[in-house]
Scaffold this motif. Structure first.
Motif, mmCIF file in Angstrom:
data_model
loop_
_atom_site.group_PDB
_atom_site.id
_atom_site.type_symbol
_atom_site.label_atom_id
_atom_site.label_comp_id
_atom_site.label_asym_id
_atom_site.label_seq_id
_atom_site.Cartn_x
_atom_site.Cartn_y
_atom_site.Cartn_z
ATOM 1 N N LEU B 116 0.826 -1.200 0.000
ATOM 2 C CA LEU B 116 0.000 0.000 0.000
ATOM 3 C C LEU B 116 0.867 1.260 0.000
ATOM 4 O O LEU B 116 0.620 2.206 -0.745
ATOM 5 N N TYR B 120 0.939 3.771 -2.941
ATOM 6 C CA TYR B 120 0.373 5.102 -2.738
ATOM 7 C C TYR B 120 1.318 6.179 -3.265
ATOM 8 O O TYR B 120 0.881 7.174 -3.825
ATOM 9 N N ARG B 124 0.267 6.766 -8.858
ATOM 10 C CA ARG B 124 -0.425 7.822 -9.587
ATOM 11 C C ARG B 124 0.322 8.182 -10.863
ATOM 12 O O ARG B 124 -0.193 8.866 -11.725
ATOM 13 N N LEU B 220 -7.169 4.527 -9.181
ATOM 14 C CA LEU B 220 -6.175 4.518 -8.110
ATOM 15 C C LEU B 220 -6.603 3.563 -7.000
ATOM 16 O O LEU B 220 -5.797 2.787 -6.485
ATOM 17 N N ARG B 221 -7.900 3.610 -6.649
ATOM 18 C CA ARG B 221 -8.361 2.761 -5.557
ATOM 19 C C ARG B 221 -8.194 1.276 -5.910
ATOM 20 O O ARG B 221 -7.713 0.487 -5.111
ATOM 21 N N LEU B 224 -4.605 0.279 -5.749
ATOM 22 C CA LEU B 224 -4.116 0.153 -4.378
ATOM 23 C C LEU B 224 -4.601 -1.147 -3.741
ATOM 24 O O LEU B 224 -3.846 -1.825 -3.041
#
Lengths: 293, 327
Positions: B116, B120, B124, B220-221, B224
């Protein structure tokens, strides 16, 4: 002079010299990764392979390692041409760069490393030229020739490349292919031929960086792993395709790493590389000197 | 699939097949039970040893496939995640005396957090930045472990494993069974990801991330979630490693062999399908086990490297893709 200040000054100077080595290692990547958009993660492994060949040839013929490295750049150019031809034929042409192309370079990196272990053994190899034991002293500051000579060679090689990219037609075409390969095709220049040439040059630079590495420190087959973080961090910080940016970033990086090493111990220096890389990626992915797109 | 379904409509047939969870789980458990019974009938400890070796790669390759195969994001740090799991197990045992099973649970959370965190910071951006970050992550984790004396530093750590666990004939058998359960769970999780909205979203990201974002896929979610899952499963694959070998040093735990196998196995088997990594892991795993016994371990890594390069060049969709094209 105060002890801590002298330590700091020495850290900065030797960091700058170390930065020369990093610049040599990262400049090739600035061409392949930055300009051609080819994520050559095998670049540090190629550099280490170059280092091993420099030791082998230099010991056999009794030549200076830096001279051998310059000579070795020629066969490495053709090696780079061969790698690019293969890469283009199987991955770039099909649009498979993202997954399969990346896995290909990882495989190449792995083959080089295991191949080096199999043919040379896992031990360290070194080849010390006579000047490696001379250190100039200016006041409290040491300038070891072991660090200075490779840094100067690196600057000369990068300078020559920069002039080539700025002055010659082919060099300008390389810069153009970085911006718009399709437009280059309309100017009746074959972008594939240009990219092949440029990738060859980037691998030739890996040979020179390998020679510089041998003078600075002994090499072992796994040396490349520690350099992956460093060269990508330098290349991205420098704004990807920019050679002056790459040199500045390499100097900065060398100083930060070296000052960390002299105050906190050298075993932490790989962590510095990764920390910088993450910070750069998270905060300024366009590089320290790059402009916002 | 009823007799009425048309042979020319593969997509609905696949979707219908994808929803049948019960037959899959029954089949997977059946295969696992068969394997265990067969090995028990042979009754040789080497069988468990080799079986564990292959099954850990089933977990590792399946974990890689969740992010690499479905979403197209290449994780080079398999060795790092795996070693993180192994050292979590060691540290937990040293600190609290808890052994294997709590160690696996702890490794899963450490791996998920690690994935994660890396994800993170880098997801992106373009996918290559994530790949480069994972490549460095392994080097940095190794630096940390080498400097961390509590878990043995560069000297390594010993784990005295119990001679046997209650109902089993040997500890090797117990470890094999644990890894077998983990492998079934991992493949089941991967298959569930594949047939649910998460997997569809990840596949959309792989095919065209901008278009996926534009039609409302929370890219993105999803990435992740996939990174956390991938990291957790990789760490889980590594957690029993110190118990398996009895001794672990940073060099062994961070061996590039794990990283290259984690990539080579799914790509050779067929990335982006739950069966691909299993095929690749069984094939390459048994090949390596055979080569280690008969030839040498350096040479067999060399072979894996070449197989990876040749397969991605000649058969970019892996064995499964080759099979499908022929039909």
């Amino acid at each position: 002079m105060d002890g801590d200040l002298a330590l700091l000054l020495n850290g900065i100077v030797s960091g700058l010299l170390l930065g020369g080595l990093y610049a040599a290692a990262a400049a090739g990547l600035a061409v392949s990764f930055g300009m051609l958009d080819i994520v050559n993660i095998a670049h540090p492994a190629l550099m280490v392979a170059g280092g091993f060949l420099v030791v082998l040839v230099g010991t056999a013929l009794g030549l200076d390692p830096l001279l051998v490295a310059v000579l070795l750049a020629v066969p490495f150019y053709f090696l780079g041409v061969a790698i690019y031809t293969f890469y283009h034929h199987f991955f770039e042409r099909r649009g498979d760069e993202a997954l399969q192309g990346l896995a290909f370079f990882f495989g190449v990196m792995f083959i080089i490393e295991v191949g080096l272990v199999m043919s040379f053994g896992p031990e360290q190899r070194f080849l010390d030229p006579p000047y490696a034991f001379i250190t100039w002293r200016i006041g409290e500051i040491d300038i070891p020739l072991r660090m200075l000579a490779p840094a100067l060679l690196a600057m000369a090689a990068i300078g020559a490349l920069w002039v080539f990219l700025r002055r010659s037609f082919t060099g300008l075409a390389i810069s153009a292919v970085a911006q718009d390969a399709e437009a280059l095709r309309l100017m009746a220049v074959n972008p594939v031929r240009i990219k092949r040439l440029a990738f060859g040059l980037s691998v030739a630079l890996a040979a020179i960086a390998g020679g510089a590495l041998v003078v600075v420190q002994p090499v072992e087959p796994s040396s490349g792993q520690v350099f992956i973080g460093r060269v990508f961090a330098v290349c991205i910080m420098g704004g990807m395709g920019s050679l002056p940016g790459c040199i500045l970033a390499a100097f900065l990086f060398g100083v930060v790493e070296n000052v960390t090493a002299s105050f906190y111990g050298p075993s932490w220096s790989p962590a510095v590389a990764f920390g910088w890389l993450l910070v750069v990626l998270a905060v300024r992915p366009q590089g320290l000197f790059g402009k916002l797109a | 699939m009823s007799g009425a379904s048309l042979p020319l409509a593969p997509a609905p047939a696949m979707a219908a097949g994808g929803r049948r969870h019960l037959p899959f789980w029954l089949g997977a458990v059946g295969v696992a039970v068969l394997l265990f019974v067969a090995l028990r009938a042979i009754g040789n400890d080497y069988g468990y040893f080799a079986g564990y070796f292959i099954l850990q790669y089933v977990v590792l390759a399946t974990a890689w496939n969740i992010l690499g195969g479905y979403a197209g994001y290449v994780n080079f740090g398999a060795a790092g995640f795996m070693a993180a799991g192994a050292y979590t197990a060691i540290a937990l045992r040293k600190a609290t005396g808890l052994d294997l099973l709590p160690g696996i649970a702890a490794a899963a959370s450490v791996g998920a957090l690690l994935g994660l965190g890396t994800g993170y910071l880098t997801l992106r951006l373009r996918g290559v930045y994530f790949s480069i970050a994972t490549l460095c992550l392994a080097v940095v984790l190794q630096t940390l472990v080498v400097n961390w004396d509590y878990v043995g530093g560069s000297r390594g750590a010993y784990i005295v494993r119990p001679r046997e666990v209650a109902p089993f004939t040997s500890y090797g058998e117990y470890l094999f069974l644990v890894m077998l359960v983990l492998a079934v769970l991992a493949v089941g999780i991967a298959r569930t990801v594949e047939v649910t909205r998460l997997g569809r979203g990840l596949q959309a990201i792989r095919d065209n991330e901008r278009a996926a974002e534009a039609v409302g896929v929370p890219t993105l979610r999803l990435k992740l979630i996939a990174t956390a899952l991938c990291g957790a499963l990789m760490a889980v694959a590594g957690a029993p490693l110190p118990y398996y070998s009895g001794y672990l040093n940073p060099e062994g735990a961070f061996s590039l062999a794990y990283a290259v196998n984690a990539i080579a196995m799914p790509l050779i088997g067929g990335a982006g399908t739950w069966a691909g990594p299993v095929i690749g892991a069984v094939l390459l795993g048994s090949l390596q086990q055979a080569a280690t016994v008969t030839i040498s371990s350096a040479l067999n890594l060399f072979i894996v490297g070449w197989m990876l390069v040749i397969f991605v060049a000649v058969a970019p969709r892996g064995i499964l893709g080759w099979f499908r094209k022929r039909r």
